[in-house]
Design a protein around this motif. Structure first.
Motif, PDB file in Angstrom:
ATOM      1  N   LYS A 112       0.819  -1.217   0.000  1.00  0.00           N
ATOM      2  CA  LYS A 112       0.000   0.000   0.000  1.00  0.00           C
ATOM      3  C   LYS A 112       0.851   1.265   0.000  1.00  0.00           C
ATOM      4  CE  LYS A 112      -4.098  -2.051   2.158  1.00  0.00           C
ATOM      5  NZ  LYS A 112      -3.692  -3.458   2.062  1.00  0.00           N
ATOM      6  N   ALA A 113       2.014   1.229   0.645  1.00  0.00           N
ATOM      7  CA  ALA A 113       2.888   2.395   0.642  1.00  0.00           C
ATOM      8  C   ALA A 113       3.421   2.669  -0.763  1.00  0.00           C
ATOM      9  CB  ALA A 113       4.035   2.198   1.621  1.00  0.00           C
ATOM     10  N   PHE A 114       3.711   1.627  -1.520  1.00  0.00           N
ATOM     11  CA  PHE A 114       4.157   1.782  -2.906  1.00  0.00           C
ATOM     12  C   PHE A 114       3.029   2.371  -3.748  1.00  0.00           C
ATOM     13  CE2 PHE A 114       7.096  -1.127  -1.098  1.00  0.00           C
ATOM     14  CZ  PHE A 114       8.219  -1.210  -1.895  1.00  0.00           C
ATOM     15  N   THR A 115       1.820   1.856  -3.542  1.00  0.00           N
ATOM     16  CA  THR A 115       0.668   2.355  -4.291  1.00  0.00           C
ATOM     17  C   THR A 115       0.400   3.814  -3.948  1.00  0.00           C
ATOM     18  OG1 THR A 115      -0.288   0.132  -4.370  1.00  0.00           O
ATOM     19  CG2 THR A 115      -1.795   1.981  -4.708  1.00  0.00           C
ATOM     20  N   ALA A 116       0.463   4.156  -2.670  1.00  0.00           N
ATOM     21  CA  ALA A 116       0.237   5.543  -2.258  1.00  0.00           C
ATOM     22  C   ALA A 116       1.300   6.470  -2.834  1.00  0.00           C
ATOM     23  CB  ALA A 116       0.220   5.648  -0.737  1.00  0.00           C
ATOM     24  N   ALA A 117       2.560   6.033  -2.829  1.00  0.00           N
ATOM     25  CA  ALA A 117       3.629   6.854  -3.397  1.00  0.00           C
ATOM     26  C   ALA A 117       3.407   7.076  -4.891  1.00  0.00           C
ATOM     27  CB  ALA A 117       4.982   6.198  -3.150  1.00  0.00           C
TER      28      ALA A 117
END
Length: 381
Positions: free
Chosen positions: A99-104
């Motif tokens: 999710k952090a990759f997607t948010a970034a």
């Protein structure tokens, strides 16, 4: 994938189910750091001691903590084999750290002027055309969408649109923007937003804008039908979603492409995941204002789900207080057969990835996993 839904699986796992299986319990690449249980008198447990507790007391087959200069391992890479736990180059499914990759990636599109966080998601996802849900609410887990992880038929994989269709048949958990509620559906939708706004599949966009710039060569999206992590990896143990009647079993083979996607589908190594946290919070991916928005537009979540008191959830990242003061920013993730914790601490205290080869999302397992992260980042400080 997460945190709440995976507890249905986690509840079926008991320490007793694994206790008594022969496994090496103290492999470490830095033998100078701490002996086993309690040798430091009244001081806080060391990383090694926390990992030993996961293996010896909680029945976790294998556990690892990677701090960049040091790798500490406990347990085995494969039950009954005597093989030591894999090291910093071993691959594992990162679960909801994805999710952090997607948010970034969403914030990269914001920086480039291709979307705004207050755009309605329906501008990019036709199935939500009549919904007031915004991209900001999806990023912050404040949409109210039901969690698709609890709705899927593991024998019948669907497209992202198909999973969203299941979600939209359910009532909202709450009116958009009024509450916080962790749901993998938020990041399912954000993957669809990235695809529409970028003009390319979200997997390709994340590879191009995050994995390649940070040279995360061991991090990848599994392909269709690809069940096992590539390269060196430990075996994983839990309740297989396709065969729950088997009880505790080897769950190393999972259909990640078909089910986990933008909410939890990436495979990585401890070395690569640390490099991602350092790259994200070190300003290598986004300008300062965008990173500030991700980490300052937050919701208090302490005491909810797996988050300890004082935790806050931003845009695909969360801050967790440290016992030595300050906090660390990361996410965490759980899938059948793996739990992951860690991130980058404030004030230059370092970065750590801790993971286990079975679910550690509740009880003493969760306390010991989070304690290992805390010990790694607070050691000597």
């Amino acid at each position: 994938m997460n945190r709440q839904r995976v507890r249905v699986t986690a509840a079926l796992l008991t320490a007793a189910a694994l206790v008594g299986v022969t496994a090496p319990t103290a492999a470490a690449d830095d033998n100078a750091h701490g002996a086993r249980h309690g040798t430091h008198g009244g001081t806080a447990p060391t990383v090694r001691e926390r990992l030993d507790l996961l293996v010896d007391a909680d029945g976790v087959p294998g556990a690892l903590a990677y701090e960049g200069r040091r790798t500490v391992r406990a347990g085995t890479a494969e039950l009954g084999s005597g093989k030591p736990m894999v090291g910093a180059e071993g691959r594992f499914r990162m679960g909801s750290n994805t999710k952090a990759f997607t948010a970034a990636a969403v914030m990269r599109l914001v920086v480039d002027g291709r979307l705004r966080v207050d755009d309605r998601a329906g501008r990019y996802v036709p199935q939500l055309a009549d919904s007031p849900i915004t991209i900001r609410q999806l990023l912050k887990q404040r949409s109210g969408l039901a969690d698709y992880a609890g709705l899927v038929d593991w024998e019948k994989p669907l497209s992202d649109e198909g999973y969203l269709g299941l979600v939209l048949k359910e009532d909202l958990q709450f009116e958009a923007g009024t509450e916080w509620g962790y749901s993998n559906s938020n990041y399912l939708v954000l993957g669809m937003v990235i695809t529409r706004a970028s003009g390319t599949d979200y997997r390709t966009y994340i590879e191009r804008t995050i994995l390649k710039p940070l040279r995360l060569e061991s991090t990848y999206w599994p392909g269709p039908g690809e069940l096992t992590p590539r390269g060196p990896h430990a075996r994983n143990y839990g309740v297989h979603p396709l065969h729950p009647e088997q009880g505790l079993t080897d769950v190393t083979e999972l259909p990640a492409y078909e089910f986990f996607g933008a909410s939890g589908g990436l495979v990585t190594t401890p070395k690569d995941l640390n490099a991602f946290w350092d790259g994200l919070f070190g300003g290598k991916l986004l300008p300062r204002w965008a990173l500030r928005q991700m980490t300052h537009d937050t919701t208090e979540v302490g005491g909810r789900d797996v988050y300890p008191e004082g935790s806050r959830y931003g845009y695909g990242v969360a801050s967790i207080p440290l016992s030595c003061g300050g906090a660390y920013w990361g996410h965490g993730g759980d899938l059948p057969g793996v739990s992951v914790g860690g991130g980058r601490a404030t004030d230059g205290r370092g970065t750590v990835t801790v993971y286990t080869t079975t679910v550690a999302a509740q009880g003493s397992r969760l306390a010991h996993l989070q304690g290992a992260v805390d010990a790694a980042l607070c050691d000597g400080r």
